[in-house]
Design a protein around this motif. Structure first.
Motif, mmCIF file in Angstrom:
data_model
loop_
_atom_site.group_PDB
_atom_site.id
_atom_site.type_symbol
_atom_site.label_atom_id
_atom_site.label_comp_id
_atom_site.label_asym_id
_atom_site.label_seq_id
_atom_site.Cartn_x
_atom_site.Cartn_y
_atom_site.Cartn_z
ATOM 1 N N ALA A 1 0.799 -1.218 0.000
ATOM 2 C CA ALA A 1 0.000 0.000 0.000
ATOM 3 C C ALA A 1 0.834 1.271 0.000
ATOM 4 C CB ALA A 1 -0.943 0.012 1.203
ATOM 5 N N ARG A 2 2.042 1.197 0.529
ATOM 6 C CA ARG A 2 2.885 2.375 0.649
ATOM 7 C C ARG A 2 4.290 2.101 0.150
ATOM 8 N NH1 ARG A 2 0.817 7.575 1.812
ATOM 9 N NH2 ARG A 2 -1.006 7.327 3.177
ATOM 10 N N TRP A 3 4.820 3.007 -0.634
ATOM 11 C CA TRP A 3 6.189 2.913 -1.110
ATOM 12 C C TRP A 3 7.178 2.904 0.047
ATOM 13 C CZ3 TRP A 3 8.971 1.697 -5.187
ATOM 14 C CH2 TRP A 3 10.269 2.186 -5.335
ATOM 15 N N SER A 4 6.832 3.577 1.139
ATOM 16 C CA SER A 4 7.754 3.767 2.250
ATOM 17 C C SER A 4 7.850 2.568 3.192
ATOM 18 C CB SER A 4 7.359 5.007 3.059
ATOM 19 O OG SER A 4 6.048 4.886 3.568
ATOM 20 N N VAL A 5 6.947 1.596 3.095
ATOM 21 C CA VAL A 5 6.996 0.430 3.970
ATOM 22 C C VAL A 5 7.720 -0.717 3.283
ATOM 23 C CG1 VAL A 5 4.859 1.116 5.097
ATOM 24 C CG2 VAL A 5 4.778 -0.525 3.230
ATOM 25 N N LYS A 6 8.299 -1.606 4.088
ATOM 26 C CA LYS A 6 9.069 -2.722 3.543
ATOM 27 C C LYS A 6 8.196 -3.937 3.223
ATOM 28 C CE LYS A 6 13.098 -3.699 5.125
ATOM 29 N NZ LYS A 6 14.230 -4.100 6.015
ATOM 30 N N GLN A 7 7.134 -4.141 3.988
ATOM 31 C CA GLN A 7 6.316 -5.346 3.861
ATOM 32 C C GLN A 7 5.357 -5.264 2.681
ATOM 33 O OE1 GLN A 7 4.571 -6.816 7.501
ATOM 34 N NE2 GLN A 7 2.840 -7.707 6.396
ATOM 35 N N TYR A 8 5.318 -6.344 1.905
ATOM 36 C CA TYR A 8 4.352 -6.472 0.821
ATOM 37 C C TYR A 8 3.135 -7.243 1.312
ATOM 38 C CZ TYR A 8 7.664 -4.610 -2.546
ATOM 39 O OH TYR A 8 8.522 -3.786 -3.247
ATOM 40 N N ASP A 9 1.953 -6.818 0.888
ATOM 41 C CA ASP A 9 0.699 -7.358 1.396
ATOM 42 C C ASP A 9 0.129 -8.492 0.553
ATOM 43 O OD1 ASP A 9 0.522 -5.362 3.526
ATOM 44 O OD2 ASP A 9 0.056 -3.939 1.922
ATOM 45 N N TYR A 10 0.389 -8.485 -0.736
ATOM 46 C CA TYR A 10 -0.185 -9.466 -1.646
ATOM 47 C C TYR A 10 0.890 -10.014 -2.562
ATOM 48 C CZ TYR A 10 -4.373 -7.028 -0.094
ATOM 49 O OH TYR A 10 -5.345 -6.445 0.673
ATOM 50 N N TRP A 11 0.750 -11.310 -2.898
ATOM 51 C CA TRP A 11 1.739 -12.007 -3.709
ATOM 52 C C TRP A 11 1.074 -12.829 -4.799
ATOM 53 C CZ3 TRP A 11 7.067 -11.708 -2.892
ATOM 54 C CH2 TRP A 11 7.453 -11.034 -1.726
ATOM 55 N N GLY A 12 1.724 -12.900 -5.937
ATOM 56 C CA GLY A 12 1.292 -13.792 -6.987
ATOM 57 C C GLY A 12 1.883 -15.176 -6.801
ATOM 58 N N GLN A 13 1.498 -16.101 -7.670
ATOM 59 C CA GLN A 13 1.942 -17.494 -7.538
ATOM 60 C C GLN A 13 3.324 -17.733 -8.126
ATOM 61 O OE1 GLN A 13 0.093 -16.468 -10.045
ATOM 62 N NE2 GLN A 13 1.113 -17.413 -11.806
ATOM 63 N N GLY A 14 3.799 -16.834 -8.955
ATOM 64 C CA GLY A 14 5.113 -16.958 -9.547
ATOM 65 C C GLY A 14 5.094 -17.563 -10.933
ATOM 66 N N THR A 15 6.119 -17.246 -11.701
ATOM 67 C CA THR A 15 6.305 -17.823 -13.026
ATOM 68 C C THR A 15 7.767 -18.235 -13.180
ATOM 69 O OG1 THR A 15 5.980 -17.474 -15.417
ATOM 70 C CG2 THR A 15 6.739 -15.575 -14.139
ATOM 71 N N GLN A 16 7.979 -19.425 -13.723
ATOM 72 C CA GLN A 16 9.326 -19.984 -13.833
ATOM 73 C C GLN A 16 10.062 -19.378 -15.018
ATOM 74 O OE1 GLN A 16 11.024 -22.538 -11.902
ATOM 75 N NE2 GLN A 16 12.751 -21.755 -13.122
ATOM 76 N N VAL A 17 11.277 -18.928 -14.772
ATOM 77 C CA VAL A 17 12.176 -18.468 -15.823
ATOM 78 C C VAL A 17 13.409 -19.356 -15.798
ATOM 79 C CG1 VAL A 17 13.666 -16.609 -16.656
ATOM 80 C CG2 VAL A 17 11.379 -16.088 -15.773
ATOM 81 N N THR A 18 13.693 -19.998 -16.923
ATOM 82 C CA THR A 18 14.865 -20.849 -17.043
ATOM 83 C C THR A 18 15.716 -20.351 -18.206
ATOM 84 O OG1 THR A 18 13.644 -22.773 -16.206
ATOM 85 C CG2 THR A 18 15.727 -23.192 -17.347
ATOM 86 N N VAL A 19 16.964 -20.035 -17.931
ATOM 87 C CA VAL A 19 17.872 -19.507 -18.938
ATOM 88 C C VAL A 19 18.946 -20.545 -19.208
ATOM 89 C CG1 VAL A 19 19.380 -17.626 -19.622
ATOM 90 C CG2 VAL A 19 17.440 -17.182 -18.108
ATOM 91 N N SER A 20 19.035 -20.999 -20.445
ATOM 92 C CA SER A 20 20.035 -21.981 -20.832
ATOM 93 C C SER A 20 21.277 -21.291 -21.369
ATOM 94 C CB SER A 20 19.479 -22.943 -21.878
ATOM 95 O OG SER A 20 19.128 -22.247 -23.064
ATOM 96 N N SER A 21 22.406 -21.964 -21.252
ATOM 97 C CA SER A 21 23.666 -21.401 -21.709
ATOM 98 C C SER A 21 23.861 -21.592 -23.202
ATOM 99 C CB SER A 21 24.832 -22.017 -20.947
ATOM 100 O OG SER A 21 24.870 -23.416 -21.134
#
Length: 120
Positions: A100-120
């Protein structure tokens, strides 16, 4: 409540560009600061980048500064992470988060995530 859904991850070759998206719903998107985090197998979750509710301010973890760019589009309720020249070291699950605030450290809501895989 705010719901966050990430997309855009996948398998890419080292040096290719990739753009992750996070779509928000439930509460006015433009009132929240947004962040991107990542977690590699066996490692602690790491802060990547953040953007203020207005989009005027950004913050980056030192290792990605100059390589990744965070942005947002209020008309689409979406925050982006542009990943330029990724390497295998960038392989991780990437999640977006809202607070809710740029000035606070804690995040209130999170997504489930997406996998990123980088091959050489």
């Amino acid at each position: 409540q705010v719901q966050l859904v990430e997309s855009g991850g996948g398998l890419v070759q080292s040096g290719a560009s990739l753009r992750l998206s996070c779509v928000a719903s439930g509460r006015p998107f433009n009132r929240y600061a947004m962040g991107w985090f990542r977690q590699a197998p066996g490692k602690e979750r790491e802060f990547v980048a953040a953007i203020s509710s207005s989009g005027r301010y950004t913050d980056y973890e030192d290792s990605v500064k100059g390589q990744f760019t965070i942005s947002r589009d209020h008309t689409k309720n979406t925050v982006y992470l542009q990943m330029n020249n990724p390497t295998p070291a960038d392989t991780a699950v990437y999640s977006c988060a809202a607070k809710a605030r740029w000035s606070v450290k804690q995040y209130d809501y999170w997504g489930q995530g997406t996998q990123v895989t980088v091959s050489s």
